[in-house]
Design a protein around this motif. Structure first.
Motif: not given
Length: 215
Positions: A64-78, A80-83, A188-192, A196-199
């Motif tokens: 009853d709560s459902y979402g689909e998003h599309s877009g871009t991901i951009k590197a902040i550093n090696d 950390t990324y901004h979605v 923003d997310i971190v991939i380690s 993958l997790y939000t900051i």
């Protein structure tokens, strides 16, 4: 002359190294992450595509709560990324105007084929008394079959962009449902390693923070 040439060559090599490192921030292969929001309410998928494209989806139990998003991901550093992504298809619950019908709103009208939206009682009988308008669908309900103790189901032919599963919504008595698009989400997310997790807490609309595992 040699004293001048050697530092110049070293400087050029250093410049090439930095350039290559920046290129490595991009994604050349598909990556899929799956997991739950930190509160455990939402199942989340985040798919990264070559060319730094991203698909982010979330759904709670019963959809009853459902979402689909599309877009871009951009590197902040090696790591950390901004979605930045837009809601391309969403479905959410809201309070209806009355309790003698099941109201399903569609905005914009072209978002989903209303002819392919059906409502079914738990005993698997389809609801009748359907009325379709430009803005949505209304079903007159039989409260012996759909009430505060017994749910119903909204069936669609819309498929999840990652799993391919058709969207089915567990409807609760006293609720209406809306299909929408349009909201922008940035986080923003971190991939380690395989994580993958939000900051920040509650960084993402609707889901709050989440931690996902590479599939």
């Amino acid at each position: 002359m040699m004293r001048l040439i050697i530092p110049t060559i070293l400087f050029l090599l250093a410049g090439c190294s930095d350039s290559e490192k920046k290129e490595n921030y991009g994604f050349k292969t598909e990556q899929l992450y799956k997991g739950y929001s930190d509160r455990g309410s939402y199942l989340c998928y985040l798919k990264i595509l070559p060319g730094n494209k991203v698909i982010f989806t979330y759904q709670n139990e019963g959809n009853d709560s459902y979402g689909e998003h599309s877009g871009t991901i951009k590197a902040i550093n090696d790591s950390t990324y901004h979605v930045n992504c837009k809601l391309t298809f969403g479905e959410f619950v809201f309070k209806p105007f009355n309790l003698d019908s099941l109201w399903i709103s569609v905005d914009p009208p072209s978002l989903i084929d209303k002819k392919m939206i059906l409502a079914r009682y738990e005993n698997e009988d389809l609801m009748t008394g359907r009325k379709t308008s430009k803005t949505g669908i209304t079903y007159v309900i039989d409260d012996r079959l759909f009430n505060e103790y017994t749910p119903a189901y909204i069936l669609t032919d819309h498929t999840h962009p990652i799993t391919g599963e058709a969207l089915t919504i567990k409807a609760s008595y006293g609720c209406a449902y809306s299909f929408v698009e349009g909201d922008q989400v940035e986080f923003d997310i971190v991939i380690s390693g395989d994580s993958l997790y939000t900051i920040e807490d509650d960084a993402v609309l609707q889901t709050g923070s989440f931690r996902l595992k590479k599939q």
